[in-house]
Design a protein around this motif. Structure first.
Motif, mmCIF file in Angstrom:
data_model
loop_
_atom_site.group_PDB
_atom_site.id
_atom_site.type_symbol
_atom_site.label_atom_id
_atom_site.label_comp_id
_atom_site.label_asym_id
_atom_site.label_seq_id
_atom_site.Cartn_x
_atom_site.Cartn_y
_atom_site.Cartn_z
ATOM 1 N N LYS A 27 17.012 2.817 -0.449
ATOM 2 C CA LYS A 27 17.455 1.471 0.000
ATOM 3 C C LYS A 27 16.955 0.437 -1.084
ATOM 4 N N PRO A 28 17.800 -0.443 -1.490
ATOM 5 C CA PRO A 28 17.246 -1.546 -2.437
ATOM 6 C C PRO A 28 16.341 -2.461 -1.859
ATOM 7 N N LYS A 29 15.504 -2.994 -2.216
ATOM 8 C CA LYS A 29 14.537 -3.974 -1.823
ATOM 9 C C LYS A 29 13.843 -3.788 -0.637
ATOM 10 N N VAL A 30 13.313 -2.588 -0.271
ATOM 11 C CA VAL A 30 12.863 -2.093 0.930
ATOM 12 C C VAL A 30 11.461 -1.214 0.601
ATOM 13 N N THR A 31 10.654 -1.539 1.177
ATOM 14 C CA THR A 31 9.162 -0.687 0.869
ATOM 15 C C THR A 31 9.299 0.617 1.825
ATOM 16 N N ALA A 32 8.494 1.750 1.458
ATOM 17 C CA ALA A 32 8.843 2.931 2.117
ATOM 18 C C ALA A 32 8.557 2.708 3.619
ATOM 19 N N GLU A 37 14.342 -1.327 -8.925
ATOM 20 C CA GLU A 37 13.531 -0.715 -7.561
ATOM 21 C C GLU A 37 12.490 -1.237 -7.080
ATOM 22 N N CYS A 38 11.998 -2.550 -7.470
ATOM 23 C CA CYS A 38 11.113 -3.411 -6.923
ATOM 24 C C CYS A 38 11.320 -3.704 -5.486
ATOM 25 N N PRO A 39 10.686 -3.488 -4.608
ATOM 26 C CA PRO A 39 11.000 -3.708 -3.333
ATOM 27 C C PRO A 39 11.176 -5.514 -2.772
ATOM 28 N N LYS A 40 10.592 -6.221 -3.907
ATOM 29 C CA LYS A 40 10.616 -7.682 -3.476
ATOM 30 C C LYS A 40 11.408 -8.228 -4.377
ATOM 31 N N THR A 80 0.798 -1.254 -0.100
ATOM 32 C CA THR A 80 -0.049 -0.005 0.103
ATOM 33 C C THR A 80 0.835 1.190 0.168
ATOM 34 N N CYS A 81 1.724 1.140 0.877
ATOM 35 C CA CYS A 81 2.608 2.432 0.930
ATOM 36 C C CYS A 81 3.370 2.969 -0.332
ATOM 37 N N SER A 82 3.363 3.980 -0.827
ATOM 38 C CA SER A 82 3.689 4.139 -2.417
ATOM 39 C C SER A 82 4.496 5.480 -2.505
ATOM 40 N N LEU A 83 5.675 5.682 -1.811
ATOM 41 C CA LEU A 83 6.190 6.989 -1.705
ATOM 42 C C LEU A 83 7.375 7.002 -2.935
ATOM 43 N N HIS A 84 7.394 8.214 -3.754
ATOM 44 C CA HIS A 84 8.726 8.293 -4.398
ATOM 45 C C HIS A 84 9.365 9.504 -3.885
ATOM 46 N N ILE A 85 10.407 8.846 -3.050
ATOM 47 C CA ILE A 85 11.432 9.468 -2.236
ATOM 48 C C ILE A 85 12.600 9.909 -2.803
ATOM 49 N N ASP A 86 13.046 11.126 -2.908
ATOM 50 C CA ASP A 86 14.205 11.597 -3.649
ATOM 51 C C ASP A 86 14.215 11.048 -5.066
ATOM 52 N N GLY A 87 13.256 11.273 -5.688
ATOM 53 C CA GLY A 87 13.517 10.401 -7.072
ATOM 54 C C GLY A 87 13.240 8.999 -7.399
ATOM 55 N N ARG A 88 13.045 8.438 -6.272
ATOM 56 C CA ARG A 88 13.038 6.869 -6.266
ATOM 57 C C ARG A 88 11.947 6.348 -5.776
ATOM 58 N N PRO A 89 11.270 5.234 -6.263
ATOM 59 C CA PRO A 89 10.160 4.508 -5.726
ATOM 60 C C PRO A 89 10.686 3.710 -4.526
ATOM 61 N N HIS A 90 9.817 4.237 -3.334
ATOM 62 C CA HIS A 90 10.246 3.376 -1.974
ATOM 63 C C HIS A 90 11.606 4.070 -1.344
#
Ligand code: SF4
Ligand code: FES
Lengths: 246, 129
Positions: free
Chosen positions: A78-83, A223-226, A65-75
Protein backbone atom coordinates in the motif's frame (compact mmCIF):
# COMPACT_ATOMS: atom_id res chain seq x y z
CA UNK A 1 -8.03 -15.50 6.55
CA UNK A 2 -5.18 -17.93 5.96
CA UNK A 3 -1.72 -17.14 4.68
CA UNK A 4 1.46 -18.87 3.63
CA UNK A 5 4.39 -16.89 4.95
CA UNK A 6 7.94 -17.00 3.67
CA UNK A 7 10.05 -15.28 6.28
CA UNK A 8 13.76 -14.45 6.29
CA UNK A 9 15.43 -16.04 9.30
CA UNK A 10 18.98 -15.11 10.23
CA UNK A 11 20.52 -15.77 13.63
CA UNK A 12 22.96 -12.87 13.58
CA UNK A 13 24.99 -10.71 11.24
CA UNK A 14 27.44 -13.55 10.52
CA UNK A 15 24.79 -16.15 9.74
CA UNK A 16 24.01 -16.61 6.02
CA UNK A 17 20.26 -16.63 6.59
CA UNK A 18 17.49 -18.38 4.70
CA UNK A 19 13.77 -18.30 4.03
CA UNK A 20 11.54 -20.43 6.24
CA UNK A 21 7.93 -21.28 5.38
CA UNK A 22 5.13 -20.88 7.89
CA UNK A 23 1.39 -21.07 7.65
CA UNK A 24 -0.99 -18.97 9.67
CA UNK A 25 -4.71 -19.59 9.92
CA UNK A 26 -7.84 -17.79 11.08
CA UNK A 27 -6.41 -14.32 11.01
CA UNK A 28 -9.13 -11.68 11.27
CA UNK A 29 -9.06 -9.28 8.32
CA UNK A 30 -8.68 -6.29 10.63
CA UNK A 31 -5.49 -7.71 12.14
CA UNK A 32 -2.54 -5.45 11.47
CA UNK A 33 0.53 -6.89 9.77
CA UNK A 34 2.56 -6.71 12.98
CA UNK A 35 -0.26 -8.27 15.01
CA UNK A 36 -0.27 -11.10 12.49
CA UNK A 37 3.43 -11.60 13.24
CA UNK A 38 2.65 -11.45 16.98
CA UNK A 39 0.12 -14.25 16.51
CA UNK A 40 2.67 -16.28 14.57
CA UNK A 41 5.23 -15.73 17.33
CA UNK A 42 2.78 -16.86 20.04
CA UNK A 43 2.30 -20.03 18.04
CA UNK A 44 6.05 -20.53 17.58
CA UNK A 45 6.73 -19.98 21.28
CA UNK A 46 4.10 -22.52 22.31
CA UNK A 47 5.77 -25.01 19.94
CA UNK A 48 9.15 -24.23 21.51
CA UNK A 49 10.38 -22.62 18.34
CA UNK A 50 12.32 -19.38 18.16
CA UNK A 51 9.99 -16.42 17.51
CA UNK A 52 10.68 -14.15 14.54
CA UNK A 53 12.54 -11.02 15.62
CA UNK A 54 11.13 -7.82 14.10
CA UNK A 55 11.34 -4.14 14.95
CA UNK A 56 8.31 -2.17 16.09
CA UNK A 57 7.46 0.55 18.52
CA UNK A 58 4.59 3.03 18.10
CA UNK A 59 2.51 0.87 15.75
CA UNK A 60 0.79 4.02 14.55
CA UNK A 61 3.02 5.10 11.71
CA UNK A 62 5.03 7.79 13.47
CA UNK A 63 8.23 6.30 14.88
CA UNK A 64 9.77 4.72 11.79
CA UNK A 65 10.84 1.60 13.67
CA UNK A 66 8.92 -1.05 11.76
CA UNK A 67 10.88 -1.98 8.70
CA UNK A 68 9.58 -4.91 6.74
CA UNK A 69 10.16 -5.64 3.10
CA UNK A 70 6.86 -7.25 2.16
CA UNK A 71 6.48 -8.96 -1.20
CA UNK A 72 9.48 -7.10 -2.49
CA UNK A 73 8.35 -3.65 -1.37
CA UNK A 74 9.41 -1.66 1.68
CA UNK A 75 6.38 -1.41 4.02
CA UNK A 76 4.36 -3.61 1.65
CA UNK A 77 1.95 -3.03 -1.21
CA UNK A 78 0.00 0.00 0.00
CA UNK A 79 1.34 3.45 -0.88
CA UNK A 80 2.10 5.93 1.91
CA UNK A 81 1.61 3.40 4.67
CA UNK A 82 4.07 1.98 7.18
CA UNK A 83 4.17 -1.78 7.80
CA UNK A 84 2.47 -1.29 11.18
CA UNK A 85 -0.48 0.48 9.55
CA UNK A 86 -0.98 -2.25 6.98
CA UNK A 87 -3.92 -4.57 7.60
CA UNK A 88 -4.36 -8.15 6.52
CA UNK A 89 -7.48 -7.28 4.51
CA UNK A 90 -5.05 -5.78 1.97
CA UNK A 91 -3.98 -9.31 1.07
CA UNK A 92 -5.90 -12.11 -0.60
CA UNK A 93 -7.04 -15.08 1.44
CA UNK A 94 -4.65 -18.00 1.01
CA UNK A 95 -1.98 -15.77 -0.52
CA UNK A 96 1.72 -16.27 -0.02
CA UNK A 97 3.49 -13.32 1.63
CA UNK A 98 7.25 -12.91 1.50
CA UNK A 99 8.76 -11.00 4.41
CA UNK A 100 12.36 -9.79 4.39
CA UNK A 101 14.46 -7.25 6.27
CA UNK A 102 15.68 -4.02 4.60
CA UNK A 103 18.44 -4.99 2.20
CA UNK A 104 21.27 -2.48 2.18
CA UNK A 105 24.96 -2.71 3.00
CA UNK A 106 24.71 0.17 5.44
CA UNK A 107 21.84 -1.54 7.30
CA UNK A 108 23.33 -4.89 8.33
CA UNK A 109 20.90 -7.52 9.60
CA UNK A 110 21.10 -8.00 13.37
CA UNK A 111 18.63 -10.84 13.52
CA UNK A 112 15.79 -12.09 11.29
CA UNK A 113 13.95 -8.95 10.18
CA UNK A 114 15.84 -6.46 12.34
CA UNK A 115 18.54 -4.35 10.77
CA UNK A 116 20.99 -1.96 12.35
CA UNK A 117 19.94 1.53 11.26
CA UNK A 118 22.22 3.51 13.54
CA UNK A 119 23.88 4.89 10.38
CA UNK A 120 20.88 7.24 10.18
CA UNK A 121 21.45 8.33 13.74
CA UNK A 122 25.08 9.13 12.99
CA UNK A 123 24.00 11.20 9.99
CA UNK A 124 21.64 13.16 12.24
CA UNK A 125 24.40 13.60 14.81
CA UNK A 126 26.62 15.00 12.08
CA UNK A 127 24.31 17.97 11.49
CA UNK A 128 20.62 17.22 11.62
CA UNK A 129 19.90 19.71 14.37
CA UNK A 130 19.84 23.37 15.30
CA UNK A 131 22.37 24.15 18.02
CA UNK A 132 21.57 27.85 18.43
CA UNK A 133 19.39 28.53 21.41
CA UNK A 134 16.10 29.71 19.96
CA UNK A 135 14.59 30.67 23.29
CA UNK A 136 11.02 29.97 24.21
CA UNK A 137 8.22 29.84 21.66
CA UNK A 138 8.21 33.19 19.82
CA UNK A 139 5.13 35.19 19.07
CA UNK A 140 3.43 33.74 15.99
CA UNK A 141 4.07 36.76 13.80
CA UNK A 142 7.48 37.78 15.17
CA UNK A 143 9.46 35.92 12.50
CA UNK A 144 7.75 36.18 9.11
CA UNK A 145 8.09 32.95 7.15
CA UNK A 146 6.69 32.63 3.63
CA UNK A 147 3.84 30.15 3.57
CA UNK A 148 5.49 28.06 0.87
CA UNK A 149 8.66 27.66 2.97
CA UNK A 150 6.70 26.75 6.08
CA UNK A 151 4.74 24.13 4.16
CA UNK A 152 7.85 22.70 2.53
CA UNK A 153 9.57 22.45 5.88
CA UNK A 154 6.54 20.80 7.49
CA UNK A 155 6.20 18.29 4.66
CA UNK A 156 9.89 17.41 4.92
CA UNK A 157 9.56 17.10 8.69
CA UNK A 158 7.10 14.25 8.16
CA UNK A 159 10.07 11.94 7.49
CA UNK A 160 10.10 9.29 10.22
CA UNK A 161 13.59 7.99 9.46
CA UNK A 162 12.42 4.50 8.63
CA UNK A 163 14.92 3.80 5.87
CA UNK A 164 12.42 2.55 3.29
CA UNK A 165 13.96 4.97 0.80
CA UNK A 166 17.31 3.21 1.17
CA UNK A 167 15.70 -0.21 0.95
CA UNK A 168 13.79 0.78 -2.20
CA UNK A 169 16.80 2.26 -3.98
CA UNK A 170 18.88 0.07 -6.26
CA UNK A 171 21.92 2.07 -5.13
CA UNK A 172 20.89 1.96 -1.46
CA UNK A 173 21.10 5.73 -1.44
CA UNK A 174 20.03 7.70 1.62
CA UNK A 175 19.51 10.94 -0.31
CA UNK A 176 15.77 11.18 0.31
CA UNK A 177 16.23 10.84 4.07
CA UNK A 178 19.13 13.30 4.24
CA UNK A 179 17.41 15.77 1.94
CA UNK A 180 14.24 15.66 4.04
CA UNK A 181 16.23 16.59 7.15
CA UNK A 182 18.25 19.28 5.39
CA UNK A 183 15.10 20.87 3.93
CA UNK A 184 13.11 20.56 7.12
CA UNK A 185 15.71 22.58 9.00
CA UNK A 186 17.15 24.71 6.22
CA UNK A 187 13.86 26.11 4.99
CA UNK A 188 13.23 27.91 8.27
CA UNK A 189 15.14 30.98 9.49
CA UNK A 190 16.31 29.28 12.71
CA UNK A 191 17.92 26.52 10.66
CA UNK A 192 19.55 28.75 8.06
CA UNK A 193 22.38 29.87 10.35
CA UNK A 194 24.00 26.45 10.30
CA UNK A 195 22.81 25.41 6.84
CA UNK A 196 26.24 25.28 5.25
CA UNK A 197 27.93 23.26 7.97
CA UNK A 198 24.90 21.00 8.23
CA UNK A 199 24.75 20.00 4.60
CA UNK A 200 28.50 19.42 4.31
CA UNK A 201 28.71 17.33 7.48
CA UNK A 202 25.60 15.28 6.85
CA UNK A 203 26.67 14.40 3.33
CA UNK A 204 30.17 13.52 4.50
CA UNK A 205 28.70 11.17 7.11
CA UNK A 206 26.28 9.71 4.57
CA UNK A 207 29.18 8.85 2.27
CA UNK A 208 31.21 7.47 5.16
CA UNK A 209 28.38 5.12 6.05
CA UNK A 210 28.58 3.64 2.56
CA UNK A 211 25.20 4.70 1.20
CA UNK A 212 25.05 4.81 -2.61
CA UNK A 213 24.54 7.80 -4.87
CA UNK A 214 21.28 9.05 -6.30
CA UNK A 215 20.61 8.27 -9.96
CA UNK A 216 17.13 9.80 -10.02
CA UNK A 217 15.00 6.68 -10.29
CA UNK A 218 12.46 8.06 -7.78
CA UNK A 219 11.90 4.61 -6.24
CA UNK A 220 12.39 6.27 -2.84
CA UNK A 221 9.52 8.68 -3.29
CA UNK A 222 7.27 5.89 -4.54
CA UNK A 223 7.93 3.77 -1.46
CA UNK A 224 8.23 6.45 1.22
CA UNK A 225 5.40 5.96 3.73
CA UNK A 226 5.30 9.71 4.34
CA UNK A 227 5.32 10.74 0.70
CA UNK A 228 8.55 12.73 0.96
CA UNK A 229 9.11 14.36 -2.41
CA UNK A 230 12.28 13.99 -4.50
CA UNK A 231 12.15 17.77 -4.88
CA UNK A 232 13.98 17.68 -1.55
CA UNK A 233 16.89 15.93 -3.25
CA UNK A 234 17.13 18.78 -5.75
CA UNK A 235 17.11 21.19 -2.81
CA UNK A 236 19.83 19.16 -1.11
CA UNK A 237 22.02 19.23 -4.22
CA UNK A 238 21.56 22.98 -4.55
CA UNK A 239 22.42 23.56 -0.89
CA UNK A 240 25.48 21.34 -1.20
CA UNK A 241 26.69 23.13 -4.31
CA UNK A 242 26.12 26.49 -2.68
CA UNK A 243 28.01 25.42 0.43
CA UNK A 244 30.97 24.37 -1.70
CA UNK A 245 31.10 27.68 -3.57
CA UNK A 246 30.78 30.07 -0.66
CA UNK B 1 -4.46 -3.61 39.11
CA UNK B 2 -7.53 -2.53 37.18
CA UNK B 3 -9.96 -3.86 39.76
CA UNK B 4 -8.17 -3.09 43.01
CA UNK B 5 -5.50 -0.48 42.42
CA UNK B 6 -7.43 2.05 40.38
CA UNK B 7 -8.16 5.62 41.33
CA UNK B 8 -10.43 4.45 44.14
CA UNK B 9 -8.99 1.75 46.40
CA UNK B 10 -9.58 0.30 49.87
CA UNK B 11 -7.68 -1.85 52.32
CA UNK B 12 -9.37 -5.16 51.48
CA UNK B 13 -8.96 -4.65 47.74
CA UNK B 14 -5.31 -3.64 48.02
CA UNK B 15 -4.59 -6.68 50.17
CA UNK B 16 -6.18 -9.04 47.68
CA UNK B 17 -4.26 -7.33 44.86
CA UNK B 18 -1.00 -7.98 46.70
CA UNK B 19 -1.91 -11.64 47.28
CA UNK B 20 -2.87 -12.07 43.63
CA UNK B 21 0.25 -10.37 42.31
CA UNK B 22 2.43 -12.58 44.51
CA UNK B 23 0.72 -15.72 43.21
CA UNK B 24 1.05 -14.46 39.67
CA UNK B 25 4.72 -13.75 40.18
CA UNK B 26 5.37 -17.19 41.54
CA UNK B 27 3.58 -18.68 38.58
CA UNK B 28 5.59 -16.45 36.24
CA UNK B 29 8.98 -17.49 37.60
CA UNK B 30 7.99 -21.17 37.63
CA UNK B 31 6.39 -21.39 34.22
CA UNK B 32 7.89 -18.62 32.12
CA UNK B 33 9.12 -19.86 28.76
CA UNK B 34 11.92 -17.84 27.23
CA UNK B 35 13.36 -19.16 24.00
CA UNK B 36 16.78 -18.37 22.60
CA UNK B 37 19.93 -17.49 24.50
CA UNK B 38 21.24 -14.65 26.60
CA UNK B 39 24.26 -13.99 24.39
CA UNK B 40 22.32 -12.81 21.35
CA UNK B 41 19.59 -10.32 20.50
CA UNK B 42 16.63 -11.90 22.25
CA UNK B 43 13.27 -10.12 22.16
CA UNK B 44 11.59 -12.88 24.23
CA UNK B 45 14.05 -12.29 27.04
CA UNK B 46 13.51 -8.56 26.81
CA UNK B 47 9.74 -9.02 27.10
CA UNK B 48 10.03 -11.46 30.00
CA UNK B 49 12.26 -8.95 31.80
CA UNK B 50 9.61 -6.28 31.37
CA UNK B 51 6.85 -8.50 32.71
CA UNK B 52 9.05 -9.32 35.71
CA UNK B 53 9.54 -5.58 36.32
CA UNK B 54 5.83 -4.87 36.06
CA UNK B 55 5.02 -7.62 38.56
CA UNK B 56 7.41 -6.03 41.03
CA UNK B 57 6.25 -2.51 40.34
CA UNK B 58 2.60 -3.56 40.61
CA UNK B 59 3.12 -4.97 44.05
CA UNK B 60 5.07 -1.92 45.14
CA UNK B 61 2.30 0.38 43.94
CA UNK B 62 -0.29 -1.63 45.84
CA UNK B 63 1.75 -1.72 49.07
CA UNK B 64 2.42 1.97 48.87
CA UNK B 65 -1.29 2.66 48.38
CA UNK B 66 -2.04 0.40 51.33
CA UNK B 67 0.40 2.27 53.53
CA UNK B 68 -1.07 5.67 52.71
CA UNK B 69 -4.37 5.52 54.58
CA UNK B 70 -5.27 9.09 53.65
CA UNK B 71 -6.71 10.22 50.31
CA UNK B 72 -4.72 12.69 48.29
CA UNK B 73 -4.36 13.63 44.63
CA UNK B 74 -5.14 10.71 42.36
CA UNK B 75 -5.04 8.31 45.31
CA UNK B 76 -8.54 7.93 46.74
CA UNK B 77 -8.69 5.63 49.75
CA UNK B 78 -12.35 4.81 50.22
CA UNK B 79 -11.87 4.77 53.98
CA UNK B 80 -10.78 8.37 53.90
CA UNK B 81 -13.50 10.57 52.47
CA UNK B 82 -15.47 13.58 53.59
CA UNK B 83 -19.20 13.56 54.12
CA UNK B 84 -19.80 14.57 50.53
CA UNK B 85 -17.41 11.88 49.24
CA UNK B 86 -14.46 14.08 48.43
CA UNK B 87 -10.87 13.03 49.12
CA UNK B 88 -10.01 13.54 52.78
CA UNK B 89 -6.38 14.41 53.47
CA UNK B 90 -4.54 13.57 56.65
CA UNK B 91 -1.53 15.84 56.73
CA UNK B 92 -0.92 15.12 60.43
CA UNK B 93 0.17 11.59 59.59
CA UNK B 94 1.01 11.46 55.92
CA UNK B 95 2.91 14.56 55.01
CA UNK B 96 5.79 12.57 53.55
CA UNK B 97 7.07 11.09 50.33
CA UNK B 98 7.54 7.34 50.54
CA UNK B 99 10.83 5.83 49.40
CA UNK B 100 10.78 2.05 49.52
CA UNK B 101 14.05 0.19 49.91
CA UNK B 102 14.30 -3.20 48.28
CA UNK B 103 15.38 -5.73 50.88
CA UNK B 104 15.59 -8.87 48.77
CA UNK B 105 13.24 -11.49 47.42
CA UNK B 106 10.37 -12.34 49.77
CA UNK B 107 11.33 -9.67 52.30
CA UNK B 108 9.07 -6.68 52.96
CA UNK B 109 10.62 -3.51 51.56
CA UNK B 110 11.57 -0.89 54.09
CA UNK B 111 9.80 2.44 54.13
CA UNK B 112 11.87 5.60 54.33
CA UNK B 113 9.87 8.73 54.88
CA UNK B 114 10.96 11.96 53.32
CA UNK B 115 9.11 14.56 55.33
CA UNK B 116 7.40 17.35 53.47
CA UNK B 117 7.49 20.79 55.01
CA UNK B 118 5.38 23.59 53.67
CA UNK B 119 6.46 27.07 54.61
CA UNK B 120 4.28 29.43 52.66
CA UNK B 121 1.33 27.52 51.28
CA UNK B 122 -0.27 24.86 53.43
CA UNK B 123 -1.91 21.87 51.76
CA UNK B 124 -5.64 21.83 52.20
CA UNK B 125 -8.76 20.05 51.17
CA UNK B 126 -9.45 20.48 47.45
CA UNK B 127 -12.75 22.09 46.79
CA UNK B 128 -14.39 22.82 43.49
CA UNK B 129 -17.24 24.65 45.11
S1 SF4 C 1 12.34 9.80 3.50
FE1 SF4 C 1 10.52 8.49 3.73
S2 SF4 C 1 11.30 6.42 3.38
FE2 SF4 C 1 13.07 7.72 3.80
S3 SF4 C 1 13.42 7.57 6.00
FE3 SF4 C 1 12.11 9.37 5.67
S4 SF4 C 1 10.03 8.55 5.92
FE4 SF4 C 1 11.34 6.76 5.61
S1 FES D 1 5.98 0.87 14.52
FE1 FES D 1 6.22 3.04 14.56
S2 FES D 1 6.04 3.55 12.46
FE2 FES D 1 5.57 1.45 12.45
Amino acid sequence: MNFKLKIWRQKNSKDKGRFVDYTIENVAEDTSFLEMLDILNEKLISNNEDPVAFDHDCREGICGTCSLHIDGRPHGPKPKVTACQLFMRTFKDGEQIIIEPWRAKSFPVIRDLITDRTAFERIIQAGGFISASTGSAPDGNAIPIPKADAEWSMDAAACIGCGACVAACKNASAMLFVSAKVAHLGKLPQGKVEAKKRVINMIAQMDKEGFGSCTNTYACEAECPKGISVANIAYLNREYLKAGLS
Amino acid sequence: MWDYVGMSRDEAGLKSAITEIRALREDFWKNVRVLGEGEELNQSLEKAGRVADFLELGELLASDALNRRESCGGHFREESQTEDNAAKRDDENFSYVSAWEYKGEGVEPELHKEELTFEHCKPSQRSYK
